[in-house]
Design a protein around this motif. Structure first.
Motif, PDB file in Angstrom:
ATOM      1  N   ALA A   1       0.839  -1.198   0.000  1.00  0.00           N
ATOM      2  CA  ALA A   1       0.000   0.000   0.000  1.00  0.00           C
ATOM      3  C   ALA A   1       0.874   1.247   0.000  1.00  0.00           C
ATOM      4  N   LYS A   2       0.452   2.262  -0.722  1.00  0.00           N
ATOM      5  CA  LYS A   2       1.107   3.564  -0.725  1.00  0.00           C
ATOM      6  C   LYS A   2       0.090   4.606  -0.284  1.00  0.00           C
ATOM      7  N   ALA A   3       0.402   5.340   0.769  1.00  0.00           N
ATOM      8  CA  ALA A   3      -0.529   6.349   1.265  1.00  0.00           C
ATOM      9  C   ALA A   3      -0.472   7.594   0.384  1.00  0.00           C
ATOM     10  N   LEU A   4      -1.648   8.199   0.163  1.00  0.00           N
ATOM     11  CA  LEU A   4      -1.655   9.495  -0.497  1.00  0.00           C
ATOM     12  C   LEU A   4      -0.877  10.463   0.386  1.00  0.00           C
ATOM     13  N   ARG A   5      -0.050  11.291  -0.226  1.00  0.00           N
ATOM     14  CA  ARG A   5       0.808  12.187   0.562  1.00  0.00           C
ATOM     15  C   ARG A   5      -0.036  13.085   1.460  1.00  0.00           C
ATOM     16  N   GLY A   6       0.310  13.123   2.721  1.00  0.00           N
ATOM     17  CA  GLY A   6      -0.419  13.943   3.681  1.00  0.00           C
ATOM     18  C   GLY A   6      -1.661  13.274   4.237  1.00  0.00           C
ATOM     19  N   GLN A   7      -1.926  12.032   3.808  1.00  0.00           N
ATOM     20  CA  GLN A   7      -3.108  11.309   4.278  1.00  0.00           C
ATOM     21  C   GLN A   7      -2.668  10.056   5.025  1.00  0.00           C
ATOM     22  N   ASP A   8      -3.142   9.904   6.242  1.00  0.00           N
ATOM     23  CA  ASP A   8      -2.779   8.729   7.031  1.00  0.00           C
ATOM     24  C   ASP A   8      -3.715   7.553   6.789  1.00  0.00           C
ATOM     25  N   ASN A   9      -4.854   7.820   6.156  1.00  0.00           N
ATOM     26  CA  ASN A   9      -5.888   6.800   6.108  1.00  0.00           C
ATOM     27  C   ASN A   9      -6.418   6.493   4.709  1.00  0.00           C
ATOM     28  N   VAL A  10      -5.769   6.994   3.680  1.00  0.00           N
ATOM     29  CA  VAL A  10      -6.188   6.698   2.309  1.00  0.00           C
ATOM     30  C   VAL A  10      -4.994   6.095   1.575  1.00  0.00           C
ATOM     31  N   PHE A  11      -5.159   4.849   1.115  1.00  0.00           N
ATOM     32  CA  PHE A  11      -4.052   4.104   0.533  1.00  0.00           C
ATOM     33  C   PHE A  11      -4.393   3.635  -0.875  1.00  0.00           C
ATOM     34  N   ILE A  12      -3.371   3.558  -1.722  1.00  0.00           N
ATOM     35  CA  ILE A  12      -3.509   3.063  -3.087  1.00  0.00           C
ATOM     36  C   ILE A  12      -2.705   1.773  -3.239  1.00  0.00           C
ATOM     37  N   TYR A  13      -3.352   0.729  -3.735  1.00  0.00           N
ATOM     38  CA  TYR A  13      -2.679  -0.521  -4.088  1.00  0.00           C
ATOM     39  C   TYR A  13      -2.661  -0.620  -5.611  1.00  0.00           C
ATOM     40  N   THR A  14      -1.508  -0.899  -6.191  1.00  0.00           N
ATOM     41  CA  THR A  14      -1.406  -1.040  -7.648  1.00  0.00           C
ATOM     42  C   THR A  14      -0.830  -2.407  -7.983  1.00  0.00           C
ATOM     43  N   TYR A  15      -1.684  -3.261  -8.527  1.00  0.00           N
ATOM     44  CA  TYR A  15      -1.279  -4.616  -8.903  1.00  0.00           C
ATOM     45  C   TYR A  15      -0.745  -4.601 -10.333  1.00  0.00           C
ATOM     46  N   ARG A  16       0.423  -5.146 -10.527  1.00  0.00           N
ATOM     47  CA  ARG A  16       1.027  -5.251 -11.851  1.00  0.00           C
ATOM     48  C   ARG A  16       1.105  -6.719 -12.236  1.00  0.00           C
ATOM     49  N   GLY A  17       0.200  -7.154 -13.126  1.00  0.00           N
ATOM     50  CA  GLY A  17       0.229  -8.521 -13.620  1.00  0.00           C
ATOM     51  C   GLY A  17       1.010  -8.591 -14.920  1.00  0.00           C
TER      52      GLY A  17
END
Length: 616
Positions: A527-543
Motif C-alpha cells: 500500500a502507498k498512502a496518499l501524501r499527507g493522508q494517514d488513512n487513504v491508501f492506493i494498491y497497484t497490482y502489476r500482472g
C-alpha cells in the motif's frame, strides 16, 4: 515504479469547477443526476451565466441525445463563454439607429423578427414589457444590460451560497470526471462515456476492520497536496515467454470443461455464471480460461477474441465470509489465461472475470440501420427462419450447451430462459417441449432449438419483436453481430483425479468475485498512502497483462479521489475515460480501475496520478 507529488491545480481552475457544480446543483439535487431535456440544459447553462441561443442548444442537444451527464455539462461550459455586458451593449447599439441610448419598440421588433434566430411578435412584446423599466415606451438598453448581468451574477452567487451552506452537497459524488484542470491533451472519451462500474456491481460491500486508525477530516488545502503519481512501463506481449508452459503429457491428464459467457448489462456492469469444482483427492491442476470461437465465424476473427479473461478460484465456504481466495489465472498464453499448481481435495468456486476494458457498451448507430430480416414466408406461404438467424441461433446453442455434449438439458435451457425472459421452464413445460420438438435423452437437440424458435415466430404471425428481445439479451445487435457478450471456455486438467464441474448462478457470486478480486490486488502489492493522508491508501497490482488499482479508505468519512491517466500511453481503462473521480465510502476498499494495452504488440506505459479532491 515511482511516486511523486502531482502539480497543484490553480485557484482559477478550481473556482471554475466549483462554479460549474454550483450551477448544476441549482437545477438538480445531485451531480449524478442526468440532464434529460433541452429545457433542463438551457436552465443549467443560464445558471452558469450563459445565454444559450437555439443554435447553441441544438449543437449540444441533437435529435439523438437522450441525456447528458455532469462531465459533459462541464465540457460544454469550457467551450461556451459567459455573455459579457460589453457584448450585449455592442448588439443593442446596432439596433439603436438614433444613437441616443434608447431603442423603441418598433426598432426592437424589426431587429428581433427579421435577423438571426427570428422571434414572434408575441415574444418581442413579452421582452419589451419586462425591459421597459421606466414604462415610457423606450428601452434604456444600458440599464437593461446591467440588470441582466446583475441578475445572472445573483443567480450564480445564490447557487454558490447554496453549495457552501449544504455540507451534504459539498461531499456528494462528483460524477465520473470531477475536477479536471484544462489541458490540451484531455481525452475526448472523458466527456462521452459514462463511468463503467467494475465487473461486479456492489463493490463497496467490503468494509475494513474496526481496529483501523481514523483521522479528522482533511482541510481543502491539505487535500490539494495529497497525491501519488504511479508510472509503470510494460513490454509488449510478443516479447514475453510463457511462465507456465503446458505440462508434458497433458493429453493423458483427467479433463473436464465447461462453457459460459460474459454479458454486458444495460448499466455497464458485466455478468456471468459461476461454477463449482469438486476434486476427490489432492492433485496437480492446470486451469485455463479463454474466449470461445464460434463455428461460422472461422473465416473472420471474432471481435470478442481479444477480450481479457481470468478465473478466480475460491474455497466453497458456507457463507461469503467463509470463502477465501485460493488462486487465480495470471499468466497468458495466446488467448488462454493460465494457472498451474496443487489443489487439496475438496470443493471450490470458479469465478470468471473480465476487466471491462475490451467489453464495453457500443454505439447505438446500428439501430438506425435497417435490421436484418429474421423470418420470411416460403413459396407455400409458410413462415421460416432466415439463414442469417439460423446461423446465430446455432451459435447461441453452442454457447448455452455448457457441457458441450451437443444437447441442451433442462438446466442449461433454463440458464438461457432466465437470461432472455427472466422465467424458468418447469418439468411439465419441458415435457410439452418433448412432444413437439426434436429431443434426445430428454435433452433438446440443435434442430429442436430451431423448431422452438420457429414456433414462437409463428405464434406471433411473423412479428420478430420477441426474437429481437432474445437476440439482444444474448448480446447481438440489429445487424446480428455479437457485440455485447463474450463466450468463454473453462478447462480443468488434473494429473491424478477426475475433476467435476457444475454451473451455478449464485446470488452471492458478484460479492464473492469482488472479495477475490480485492484480495488478489492487496496480496500482491504494498500500500502507498496518499501524501499527507494517514488513512487513504492506493494498491497497484502489476500482472503480466493487466494493471489494477484499489483505493482503501480507513477514515471514518467518505473521500473522493481524483484519478488522472492522461499521461498513459497505449492504454485503455475499464472506466472508459482518462480523467474521473471515485467516491470511496468510509472504512471501505474499492477497486479503482483496470488497465490493459490497446495494442498488445507495442510497449505500453501506465501513468496514473491519484489525488484527493478539495472539500473531502
Amino acid at each position: 515504479m515511482s511516486f511523486q507529488e502531482t502539480p497543484v491545480p490553480s485557484d482559477e481552475d478550481e473556482a471554475f469547477y466549483v462554479h460549474c457544480r454550483a450551477a448544476y446543483l441549482a437545477v438538480f439535487r445531485s451531480s449524478l443526476t442526468n440532464i434529460s431535456s433541452k429545457q433542463q440544459l438551457c436552465r443549467a447553462l443560464q445558471q452558469a451565466g450563459r445565454n444559450p441561443t437555439h443554435a447553441t442548444l441544438n449543437k449540444y442537444w441533437t435529435p439523438r441525445t437522450s441525456k447528458l451527464n455532469f462531465d459533459e455539462f462541464f465540457e460544454i461550459l469550457k467551450s461556451e463563454k459567459k455573455t459579457e455586458e460589453t457584448e450585449l451593449m455592442r448588439a443593442f447599439k446596432k439596433m439603436d439607429v438614433n444613437s441616443d441610448g434608447y431603442i423603441s419598440h418598433s426598432e426592437l421588433e424589426k431587429a428581433l423578427t427579421t435577423r438571426g434566430e427570428k422571434m414572434t411578435t408575441e415574444e418581442v412584446n413579452a421582452i419589451f414589457s419586462m425591459a421597459d423599466i421606466n414604462k415610457d415606451g423606450k428601452l434604456d438598453y444600458a440599464e437593461f444590460c446591467r440588470l441582466l448581468v446583475s441578475t445572472v451574477e445573483q443567480c450564480q452567487m445564490a447557487a454558490l451560497e447554496r453549495l457552501e451552506a449544504n455540507a451534504k452537497l459539498k461531499r456528494q459524488n462528483f460524477g465520473s470526471q470531477s475536477y479536471s484542470p484544462p489541458k490540451s491533451s484531455v481525452s475526448s472519451a472523458a466527456a462521452t462515456l459514462p463511468q463503467p462500474p467494475e465487473t461486479p456491481r456492489a463493490e463497496s460491500d467490503t468494509t475494513l476492520k474496526k481496529d483501523s486508525r481514523s483521522s479528522s477530516r482533511p482541510s481543502s488545502a491539505r487535500s490539494r497536496r495529497s497525491s501519488l503519481s504511479n508510472s509503470i512501463t510494460m513490454t509488449s506481449s510478443t516479447n514475453k515467454a510463457s511462465k507456465i508452459p503446458e505440462p508434458s503429457g497433458l493429453q493423458d491428464w483427467h479433463h473436464s470443461y465447461m462453457k459460459g459467457c460474459f454479458f454486458l448489462e444495460d448499466d455497464g456492469s458485466i455478468s456471468s455464471l459461476q461454477y463449482q469444482l469438486h476434486l476427490p483427492q489432492t492433485t496437480t491442476v492446470y486451469l485455463t480460461i479463454q474466449p470461445l470461437s464460434l463455428s461460422h465465424g472461422l473465416d473472420l476473427p471474432s471481435s470478442w477474441m481479444t477480450v481479457d479473461t481470468a478465473l478466480f478460484v475460491t474455497s466453497a465456504g458456507e457463507t461469503k465470509e467463509d470463502s477465501t481466495l485460493v488462486c487465480f489465472t495470471e499468466t497468458k498464453e495466446k488467448e488462454k489465461y493460465v494457472w498451474k499448481g496443487e489443489l487439496d481435495a475438496g470443493t471450490y468456486y470458479l469465478l470468471p472475470f473480465t476487466s471491462g476494458c475490451r467489453l464495453k457498451k457500443r454505439s447505438k448507430k446500428s439501430l438506425s440501420i435497417k435490421p436484418i430480416e429474421l423470418v420470411y414466408r416460403t413459396d407455400t406461404g409458410e413462415l421460416d427462419l432466415t439463414r442469417e438467424l439460423r446461423e446465430v441461433l446455432s451459435d447461441i446453442f453452442e454457447v448455452i450447451d455448457l457441457d458441450g455434449n451437443g444437447l441442451l438439458s433442462l438446466e442449461e435451457y433454463n440458464f438461457f430462459e432466465l437470461r432472455t425472459s427472466g422465467e424458468k421452464c418447469d418439468k411439465d413445460s419441458w415435457a410439452v417441449c418433448k412432444e413437439n420438438f426434436d429431443m434426445r435423452k430428454n435433452q433438446l437437440t440443435r434442430q429442436g432449438f430451431m423448431e422452438l424458435n420457429l414456433m414462437e415466430a409463428t405464434e406471433k404471425d411473423g412479428d420478430p419483436a420477441d426474437l429481437w428481445v432474445t437476440l439482444e439479451a444474448m448480446g447481438y445487435n440489429r445487424m446480428l453481430e455479437l457485440v455485447e457478450a463474450c463466450p468463454v471456455q473453462l478447462d480443468v486438467h488434473c494429473e491424478g483425479t477426475q475433476p467435476a464441474i457444475q454451473p451455478l448462478s449464485l446470488d452471492s457470486g458478484p460479492k464473492l468475485l469482488i472479495q477475490a478480486l480485492q484480495k488478489s490486488i492487496t496480496a500482491k502489492t504494498g500500500a502507498k498512502a496518499l501524501r499527507g493522508q494517514d488513512n487513504v491508501f492506493i494498491y497497484t497490482y502489476r500482472g503480466e497483462h493487466r494493471i489494477s488499482s484499489l483505493i482503501a479508505n480507513k477514515a471514518n468519512q467518505k473521500v473522493t479521489v481524483h484519478v488522472n491517466n492522461e499521461q498513459s500511453r497505449n492504454c485503455c481503462s475499464s472506466r472508459g475515460m482518462s480523467v474521473f473521480a471515485v467516491e470511496v465510502p468510509a472504512r471501505t476498499k474499492l477497486v479503482c480501475q483496470h488497465t490493459l494495452p490497446i495494442n498488445e504488440r507495442q510497449e505500453w506505459t501506465y501513468n496514473c496520478v491519484e489525488s484527493m479532491l478539495p472539500g473531502t
